[in-house]
Each structure stands twice: as structure tokens, then as C-alpha cells.
Design a protein around this motif. Sequence first.
Motif, mmCIF file in Angstrom:
data_model
loop_
_atom_site.group_PDB
_atom_site.id
_atom_site.type_symbol
_atom_site.label_atom_id
_atom_site.label_comp_id
_atom_site.label_asym_id
_atom_site.label_seq_id
_atom_site.Cartn_x
_atom_site.Cartn_y
_atom_site.Cartn_z
ATOM 1 N N TYR A 144 0.850 -1.177 0.000
ATOM 2 C CA TYR A 144 0.000 0.000 0.000
ATOM 3 C C TYR A 144 0.892 1.235 0.000
ATOM 4 O O TYR A 144 1.957 1.234 0.614
ATOM 5 C CB TYR A 144 -0.886 0.040 1.256
ATOM 6 C CG TYR A 144 -1.921 -1.050 1.274
ATOM 7 C CD1 TYR A 144 -3.078 -0.934 0.513
ATOM 8 C CD2 TYR A 144 -1.744 -2.181 2.045
ATOM 9 C CE1 TYR A 144 -4.034 -1.928 0.523
ATOM 10 C CE2 TYR A 144 -2.696 -3.180 2.069
ATOM 11 C CZ TYR A 144 -3.839 -3.052 1.306
ATOM 12 O OH TYR A 144 -4.776 -4.041 1.319
ATOM 13 N N CYS A 145 0.449 2.268 -0.687
ATOM 14 C CA CYS A 145 1.177 3.532 -0.629
ATOM 15 C C CYS A 145 0.185 4.686 -0.651
ATOM 16 O O CYS A 145 -0.928 4.554 -1.172
ATOM 17 C CB CYS A 145 2.175 3.664 -1.784
ATOM 18 S SG CYS A 145 1.426 3.848 -3.402
ATOM 19 N N ARG A 146 0.612 5.806 -0.073
ATOM 20 C CA ARG A 146 -0.205 7.022 -0.136
ATOM 21 C C ARG A 146 -0.219 7.504 -1.574
ATOM 22 O O ARG A 146 0.825 7.589 -2.219
ATOM 23 C CB ARG A 146 0.386 8.113 0.764
ATOM 24 C CG ARG A 146 -0.070 8.043 2.190
ATOM 25 C CD ARG A 146 0.273 9.314 2.960
ATOM 26 N NE ARG A 146 1.660 9.682 2.854
ATOM 27 C CZ ARG A 146 2.598 9.391 3.771
ATOM 28 N NH1 ARG A 146 2.275 8.745 4.867
ATOM 29 N NH2 ARG A 146 3.841 9.758 3.591
ATOM 30 N N LYS A 198 1.994 0.764 5.987
ATOM 31 C CA LYS A 198 1.876 -0.616 6.463
ATOM 32 C C LYS A 198 0.412 -1.037 6.496
ATOM 33 O O LYS A 198 -0.476 -0.236 6.765
ATOM 34 C CB LYS A 198 2.487 -0.765 7.861
ATOM 35 C CG LYS A 198 3.967 -0.449 7.904
ATOM 36 C CD LYS A 198 4.743 -1.490 7.150
ATOM 37 C CE LYS A 198 6.228 -1.208 7.229
ATOM 38 N NZ LYS A 198 6.991 -2.032 6.341
ATOM 39 N N SER A 199 0.163 -2.290 6.272
ATOM 40 C CA SER A 199 -1.186 -2.823 6.210
ATOM 41 C C SER A 199 -1.984 -2.552 7.481
ATOM 42 O O SER A 199 -3.172 -2.236 7.421
ATOM 43 C CB SER A 199 -1.133 -4.328 5.944
ATOM 44 O OG SER A 199 -2.426 -4.854 5.863
ATOM 45 N N ASP A 200 -1.333 -2.651 8.638
ATOM 46 C CA ASP A 200 -2.071 -2.433 9.888
ATOM 47 C C ASP A 200 -2.316 -0.953 10.182
ATOM 48 O O ASP A 200 -2.956 -0.611 11.170
ATOM 49 C CB ASP A 200 -1.381 -3.110 11.067
ATOM 50 C CG ASP A 200 0.025 -2.597 11.329
ATOM 51 O OD1 ASP A 200 0.524 -1.752 10.567
ATOM 52 O OD2 ASP A 200 0.633 -3.062 12.305
ATOM 53 N N ALA A 201 -1.832 -0.073 9.314
ATOM 54 C CA ALA A 201 -2.035 1.367 9.502
ATOM 55 C C ALA A 201 -3.116 1.929 8.571
ATOM 56 O O ALA A 201 -3.312 3.125 8.512
ATOM 57 C CB ALA A 201 -0.724 2.125 9.289
#
Length: 152
Positions: A127-129, A137-140
Motif C-alpha cells: 500500500y502507498c499514499r 503498512k497494512s495495519d495502519a
Amino acid sequence: TMSVQTYTRQDCPVAHTLSVVGDQWTLLIIRDVLGGPKRFDELQNGLGISRNLLAQRLKRMVEVDLLARRPIPDSRRFTYSLTPKALELRPAILALAEWGQKWRQPEVGTQVEITEKDTGEAVGLRYCRLSDGQEVKSDAIRVRRIRVDETG
């Protein structure tokens, strides 16, 4: 008959996607055609699927614009290639491959290697902004379902 459900009572993008690609063979056919156009017999031999079932799946995939069916010159046969719509499933298929490779037991058999063409360097899905390309990160991340009306 196809084993795909319509999920009409499930109003979400995941349910819609499953109604198009959710039977047990569609993603495997796309996986095999990601490497380039394939003939019917190549798909049938590689997948071990019955000819009848494969014919049904290929017909449906052409109807929903996942595959293009093209005649082979000077032949009564055809090749099947991915449409732009199906090519956009590549990240989802690669994510499934990464997940399956990480969690399958035992960790033997065919592995998937995902590399950059020019450098041969390993790559992975992250994932990226969208604003600056920075990894998140996935958990974020947070996932919310938002209702969009026809009026906007």
C-alpha cells in the motif's frame, strides 16, 4: 452451469467482483493467460479441467470482457488473450499468489517469483499514499464502506 453467484443483496465492490470472477476456474484461467495468449488445448492441459467446463468458462469470460477470442490464421482454432479489464486483475492475482506462498503448508511445490523486468530485482505489492507514493503498512490503513448515491 456456472457456479458464480450474483450477490444481488450484497451491495459492495467485493461482491460485484466475486459475481464476475468468483467461480473456481476464472482466476486460474486468467493466471495462465497472464503469460500470453493461450489456445484452448493449452489451457485444458495446464488446468486439468474438463473440455465442457472449460468451454463454458471461456464463453462466459468472453461475454463479460475478461478474454478476447481471436482466430488463429489458417486454422479453425482460436487463442484467448486478456482484455484490459482482465489485466487490471494482475495485482489481485499477485496478492493472492504472495499470500498463498506465505501461508500454504507445506512450503514446497511451485513458487511464484515476482521481479522487475529490467533489473531482475524482487518486487512485492504494498500500500502507498497516493499523494506522495510513501509506503503505508497494512495495519495502519482503515477500510470504510461509503454509500454513493446516483446524484453524486
